[in-house]
Design a protein around this motif. Structure first.
Motif, PDB file in Angstrom:
ATOM      1  N   VAL A  20       0.865  -1.180   0.000  1.00 26.73           N
ATOM      2  CA  VAL A  20       0.000   0.000   0.000  1.00 26.73           C
ATOM      3  C   VAL A  20       0.899   1.226   0.000  1.00 26.73           C
ATOM      4  N   GLY A  21       0.366   2.371  -0.438  1.00 28.25           N
ATOM      5  CA  GLY A  21       1.226   3.544  -0.465  1.00 28.25           C
ATOM      6  C   GLY A  21       0.539   4.777  -0.987  1.00 28.25           C
ATOM      7  N   PHE A  22       1.350   5.678  -1.559  1.00 24.47           N
ATOM      8  CA  PHE A  22       0.849   6.934  -2.104  1.00 24.47           C
ATOM      9  C   PHE A  22       1.675   7.296  -3.329  1.00 24.47           C
ATOM     10  N   CYS A  23       1.132   8.197  -4.163  1.00 26.28           N
ATOM     11  CA  CYS A  23       1.862   8.608  -5.356  1.00 26.28           C
ATOM     12  C   CYS A  23       1.546  10.052  -5.704  1.00 26.28           C
ATOM     13  N   ASP A  24       2.378  10.606  -6.574  1.00 26.24           N
ATOM     14  CA  ASP A  24       2.248  11.957  -7.107  1.00 26.24           C
ATOM     15  C   ASP A  24       1.466  11.856  -8.412  1.00 26.24           C
ATOM     16  N   LEU A  25       0.285  12.463  -8.471  1.00 28.59           N
ATOM     17  CA  LEU A  25      -0.567  12.327  -9.646  1.00 28.59           C
ATOM     18  C   LEU A  25      -0.010  13.054 -10.867  1.00 28.59           C
ATOM     19  N   SER A  26       0.937  13.964 -10.679  1.00 26.68           N
ATOM     20  CA  SER A  26       1.516  14.668 -11.823  1.00 26.68           C
ATOM     21  C   SER A  26       2.639  13.874 -12.471  1.00 26.68           C
ATOM     22  N   ASP A  27       3.026  12.756 -11.865  1.00 30.11           N
ATOM     23  CA  ASP A  27       4.183  12.005 -12.353  1.00 30.11           C
ATOM     24  C   ASP A  27       3.905  10.518 -12.312  1.00 30.11           C
ATOM     25  N   LEU A  28       2.737  10.119 -12.810  1.00 25.29           N
ATOM     26  CA  LEU A  28       2.388   8.703 -12.779  1.00 25.29           C
ATOM     27  C   LEU A  28       3.321   7.909 -13.683  1.00 25.29           C
ATOM     28  N   ASN A  29       3.709   6.770 -13.179  1.00 25.66           N
ATOM     29  CA  ASN A  29       4.633   5.898 -13.898  1.00 25.66           C
ATOM     30  C   ASN A  29       3.852   5.074 -14.905  1.00 25.66           C
ATOM     31  N   GLN A  30       4.042   5.344 -16.189  1.00 26.61           N
ATOM     32  CA  GLN A  30       3.275   4.647 -17.219  1.00 26.61           C
ATOM     33  C   GLN A  30       3.927   3.344 -17.682  1.00 26.61           C
ATOM     34  N   ASN A  31       5.055   3.003 -17.134  1.00 23.54           N
ATOM     35  CA  ASN A  31       5.769   1.792 -17.536  1.00 23.54           C
ATOM     36  C   ASN A  31       5.333   0.640 -16.645  1.00 23.54           C
ATOM     37  N   THR A  32       4.633  -0.343 -17.202  1.00 19.94           N
ATOM     38  CA  THR A  32       4.108  -1.424 -16.380  1.00 19.94           C
ATOM     39  C   THR A  32       5.193  -2.375 -15.892  1.00 19.94           C
ATOM     40  N   ALA A  33       6.431  -2.196 -16.376  1.00 16.27           N
ATOM     41  CA  ALA A  33       7.530  -3.007 -15.853  1.00 16.27           C
ATOM     42  C   ALA A  33       8.004  -2.467 -14.509  1.00 16.27           C
ATOM     43  N   ASN A  34       7.631  -1.240 -14.188  1.00 15.93           N
ATOM     44  CA  ASN A  34       8.010  -0.625 -12.919  1.00 15.93           C
ATOM     45  C   ASN A  34       6.848  -0.673 -11.943  1.00 15.93           C
ATOM     46  N   THR A  35       7.090  -0.209 -10.745  1.00 14.66           N
ATOM     47  CA  THR A  35       6.056  -0.311  -9.728  1.00 14.66           C
ATOM     48  C   THR A  35       6.157   0.865  -8.766  1.00 14.66           C
TER      49      THR A  35
END
Length: 268
Positions: A115-130
């Motif tokens: 579980v966690g949090f993220c920055d909506l302006s910098d979403l990681n679009q690479n599905t190989a990353n997490t």
């Protein structure tokens, strides 16, 4: 789902050869007109009832954020992560201010749940990353470690397992995040043993932030049941925030609120 009209009285009403307890003014399907024409609801539990209204809407997971290959159910509050990605789901409401609370129950903790949090302006679009590969996001793993900026800190919290209720706290006033397990908060030293928040993961201010959850293994699939204020898992001791919004297993700490449109208007 069947709505069975009651006779407004007591006892049962025969429908199709079966007897059903009639509805009442205190149950789902109550008639608010005063005429007593209540409905009895069959095959429908209280956890399936939403309190969303035109004047107040709670966050859900964003079904349009499809990069992680997850599937959604229960009004986008139950999520099953994709088995060929290592990515995560994000909430439909983001914040720059205020303090926010939600709960997540992992149904299949597999050693890759987080579980966690993220920055909506910098979403990681690479599905190989997490989640946690970038600098302004972090995840707390079911092992108790956390990952931020592609760096792992071990022994920050204890482990969590199937059916544990994980509370997520995002403090957008002070740019920090923490978690609790079954009402006890992480201490930053490998345990969930604090009665109030004491240990935090920090982030950089300035952007819209939100909650997230996912899995960290390409071959894993994790199921989460989530509660932004409308629970889809059973609640044994309902608690609202200080504004009277939401229904949670554990009371939000002082100053923390459910992520919903009314609270956003006041503090977000």
């Amino acid at each position: 789902l069947k709505f069975l009209n009651s006779d407004g009285g007591s006892g049962t009403t025969a429908v199709g050869g079966h007897d059903y307890t009639t509805g009442s003014a205190s149950t789902i399907g109550a008639d608010s007109s005063g005429n007593g024409n209540h409905f009895h609801v069959q095959g429908y539990g209280t956890k399936n009832r939403t309190t969303d209204s035109p004047s107040n809407t709670f966050a859900t997971w964003n079904i349009l954020d499809t990069r992680q290959g997850a599937t959604f159910a229960e009004g986008a509050l139950k999520v099953t992560t994709g088995s060929s990605q290592r990515s995560y789901v994000t909430a439909t409401q983001g914040v720059k201010n205020g303090k926010w609370y939600m709960e997540i129950k992992s149904k299949t903790a597999t050693g890759s749940s987080y579980v966690g949090f993220c920055d909506l302006s910098d979403l990681n679009q690479n599905t190989a990353n997490t989640l946690g590969d970038l600098s302004n996001e972090a995840r707390v793993n079911d092992s108790g470690s956390f990952e931020k900026n592609n760096s792992t800190t071990s022994g920050w919290a204890g482990s969590f397992d199937n059916n544990d209720i994980i509370s997520l706290l995002l403090d957008a006033d002070n740019n920090r995040f923490t978690v609790a397990k079954n009402g006890q908060y992480a201490d930053g030293s490998g345990n969930y043993d604090e009665s109030s928040p004491t240990a935090y993961i920090t982030y950089t201010t300035g952007n819209f932030m939100t909650f997230a959850c996912g899995d960290g293994a390409g071959a894993a699939s994790v199921v989460y049941e989530c509660n932004f204020g409308n629970p889809v898992f059973d609640i044994s001791s309902g608690n609202a925030d200080a504004n009277g919004h939401g229904n949670f297993e554990y009371a939000p700490p002082s100053g923390y609120f459910a992520l919903c449109s009314k609270n956003l208007a006041e503090t977000g």
